[in-house]
Design an enzyme around this catalytic site. Structure first.
Site, PDB file in Angstrom:
ATOM      1  N   SER A  24       0.842  -1.198   0.000  1.00  0.00           N
ATOM      2  CA  SER A  24       0.000   0.000   0.000  1.00  0.00           C
ATOM      3  C   SER A  24       0.873   1.242   0.000  1.00  0.00           C
ATOM      4  O   SER A  24       2.064   1.187   0.321  1.00  0.00           O
ATOM      5  CB  SER A  24      -0.932   0.022   1.217  1.00  0.00           C
ATOM      6  N   GLY A  25       0.254   2.347  -0.358  1.00  0.00           N
ATOM      7  CA  GLY A  25       0.953   3.625  -0.343  1.00  0.00           C
ATOM      8  C   GLY A  25       0.062   4.687   0.257  1.00  0.00           C
ATOM      9  O   GLY A  25      -1.165   4.521   0.366  1.00  0.00           O
ATOM     10  N   HIS A 247      14.926   4.701   2.101  1.00  0.00           N
ATOM     11  CA  HIS A 247      14.562   3.339   2.465  1.00  0.00           C
ATOM     12  C   HIS A 247      13.595   3.471   3.634  1.00  0.00           C
ATOM     13  O   HIS A 247      13.939   4.036   4.679  1.00  0.00           O
ATOM     14  CB  HIS A 247      15.796   2.539   2.869  1.00  0.00           C
ATOM     15  N   ASP A 248      12.388   2.954   3.483  1.00  0.00           N
ATOM     16  CA  ASP A 248      11.360   3.207   4.486  1.00  0.00           C
ATOM     17  C   ASP A 248      11.792   2.814   5.891  1.00  0.00           C
ATOM     18  O   ASP A 248      11.407   3.451   6.877  1.00  0.00           O
ATOM     19  CB  ASP A 248      10.034   2.544   4.109  1.00  0.00           C
ATOM     20  N   THR A 270       5.004  -5.599   6.221  1.00  0.00           N
ATOM     21  CA  THR A 270       5.107  -6.702   5.268  1.00  0.00           C
ATOM     22  C   THR A 270       6.346  -7.530   5.567  1.00  0.00           C
ATOM     23  O   THR A 270       6.326  -8.754   5.565  1.00  0.00           O
ATOM     24  CB  THR A 270       5.153  -6.156   3.836  1.00  0.00           C
ATOM     25  N   GLY A 417       3.036  -0.993  11.181  1.00  0.00           N
ATOM     26  CA  GLY A 417       1.724  -1.629  11.294  1.00  0.00           C
ATOM     27  C   GLY A 417       1.663  -2.722  12.330  1.00  0.00           C
ATOM     28  O   GLY A 417       0.625  -2.917  12.977  1.00  0.00           O
TER      29      GLY A 417
END
Length: 501
Positions: A24-25, A247-248, A270, A417
């Site tokens: 998702s974004g 990089h997240d 994820t 998350g």
């Protein structure tokens, strides 16, 4: 600056964070105020790999269109509040890239790291650069989809440049080409100690020397919006795109609300990224054998961590259950899983067999059977197996990180998350024997905004100061271990012994 009150300039504007994960974004607005950073999500969109021409690829044009939609909404929302969007920052997943020519035309849709094309390339790369040499320079965890293995699959790189996904999106917004260093450090072509490209590697692998554009650090300006982009979105033509921890995970770790040293982090989504923060890489043979990575963080820090299988296993399982009948509600599933007794089967959540999509519950049951366990088809039992296995993997990973680095761990922060998954958080506290602090959920976007805000002068101070602001900005929940600890905080003597070995 007070240790308790980070220096902020309230009313200094609003910052747009483009935060895109593998599933998702979102585009999020961040406002700086005396109480911290307030985040507002203005656009969400699904993301995922697509099978195109027999390969798993990313729909980059579709992703970019959603970014434009999100920025359009961000501009409209800011106008409603008589605000100015000061800058834009982009973070995504790592290792994947697109190839563009001199005119900026993309050769093909970017491959996904979940595509199996690199299997034959890995031994070819290792025949030229063996694993020990690679690790001694890059300090990078071996993963079969690391960028250098993907590049070894390309039939023709002549006249092309590789742009990592966040840099590719920034190029589409600004026309400027660069490589942000936190993401560069995941390629397998980056010198972990020197903080620059590993100069000898491209020639050894037959790659063009200028395959990647120049390196830049978080906080640098990539460029300003192209006129067509500004017109499409309604943003001012001079709006800059600022490099963040692209990089997240780098952005997420920058927003870990740790107020003291001795913390470990798990960026849970994820994928799970579990580790600690260091000032210098650990490039020992023991570290290589343990498959730890030394990736760049904000302000030149080292994210010493391992990729651990993540909630992909659960989301893919839920997708499979939904296709077979009514989709189970996650809260109900977790409640049922929590009622099951401990001591159930564990699987290796890092196994390659869980990387690709498709029939995840069946593969999980097969893995349990291979370990001598019978795992019922009941979704609650499969869910409990996933979460027990993740918690066990977190505990083992963090214990090893402490041992290899000699750094004390007193508390574990779970961000992303997975911090909302109460069962996973409690199981992690039980498995590690350490308190777990869960939150913020939107750590990646928060870190993205904080780096932008500091670059603009709306926030000042060190990375520790940014973390104090992060702690003020988001509520957290603390989970206490219910059982005996399996990770012990390293004593001064054991740290000295570890450093000497």
């Amino acid at each position: 600056m007070s240790a308790d009150t980070p220096d902020t300039q309230a009313g200094a504007g609003v910052f747009a964070a483009v935060d895109i994960g593998a599933s998702s974004g979102r585009v999020i607005l961040g406002r700086i105020g005396p109480g911290g950073v307030a985040l507002e999500t203005v656009h969400r969109f699904p993301n995922g790999v697509r099978e195109i021409d027999g390969a798993l690829r990313w729909d980059l044009p579709g992703i970019f269109e959603e970014v434009l939609n999100g920025l359009t909404r961000a501009a409209a929302r800011a106008a409603e509040e008589s605000e100015t969007i000061v800058s834009i920052g982009i973070d995504t997943w790592a290792v994947d890239y697109g190839l563009i020519d001199a005119d900026g035309v993309m050769a093909a849709l970017p491959h996904s790291y979940r595509d199996g094309r690199t299997a034959a390339a890995v031994p070819r790369v290792h025949a030229v650069l063996d694993e020990a040499r690679l690790y001694a320079t890059t300090g990078l965890q071996y993963l079969p989809f690391n960028t250098l293995y993907q590049l070894a699959c390309e039939p023709d790189l002549a006249g092309k440049q590789a742009l990592l996904i966040p840099d590719l999106l920034a190029f589409r917004l600004t026309g400027s080409r660069c490589t942000e260093e936190t993401n560069a450090s995941t390629t397998g072509l980056f010198d972990a100690a020197a903080g620059e490209w590993a100069a000898a590697f491209p020639a050894a692998l037959g790659l063009p020397e200028d395959l990647f554009p120049e390196l830049i650090a978080p906080g640098r300006t990539v460029g300003v919006l192209l006129p067509a982009v500004a017109e499409r979105t309604g943003l001012p033509a001079g709006t800059p795109v600022v490099a963040v921890g692209s990089h997240d995970t780098a952005s997420a770790v920058a927003a870990v609300p740790a107020l003291e040293p001795g913390f470990a982090y798990i960026s849970s989504g994820t994928w799970s990224l579990a580790g600690i923060e260091l000032t210098a890489p650990v490039l020992s043979e023991a570290s290589r054998r343990a498959n730890f990575t030394n990736e760049r963080g904000v302000d030149g820090t080292i994210r010493y961590l391992r990729n651990v299988g993540g909630l992909w296993l659960l989301s893919e399982s839920m997708r499979e259950w939904s296709a077979a009948g009514p989709e189970p509600e996650l809260p109900d599933l977790l409640a049922s899983a929590a009622l099951l007794p401990p001591g159930g089967p564990l699987i290796d959540v890092d196994a390659d067999e869980f990387i690709a999509p498709g029939n995840m519950p069946g593969r999980i049951r097969a893995a349990a059977a291979a370990g001598g366990f019978v795992l019922p088809e009941d979704p609650a039992a499969v869910t409990r197996c996933i979460l027990d296995s993740l918690a066990d993997a977190y505990a083992r990973t963090l214990a090893l990180a402490a041992e290899l680095s000699g750094q004390r761990i007193d508390v574990v922060h779970i961000v992303g998350g997975g911090s909302q998954n109460t069962l996973l958080c409690q199981l992690t506290a039980d498995a590690t024997g350490l308190p777990v602090i869960a939150g913020p959920v939107e750590a990646t976007a928060l870190g993205n905004v904080l780096v932008q805000a500091r670059a603009a002068g709306a926030v000042s101070g060190s990375l520790a100061d940014l973390r104090r602001l992060a702690a003020q900005s988001s509520p957290t929940v603390t989970y206490r271990p219910a059982g005996s600890p399996t990770i012990r905080a390293l004593s001064s003597q054991s740290r000295a012994d570890s450093a000497a070995s």
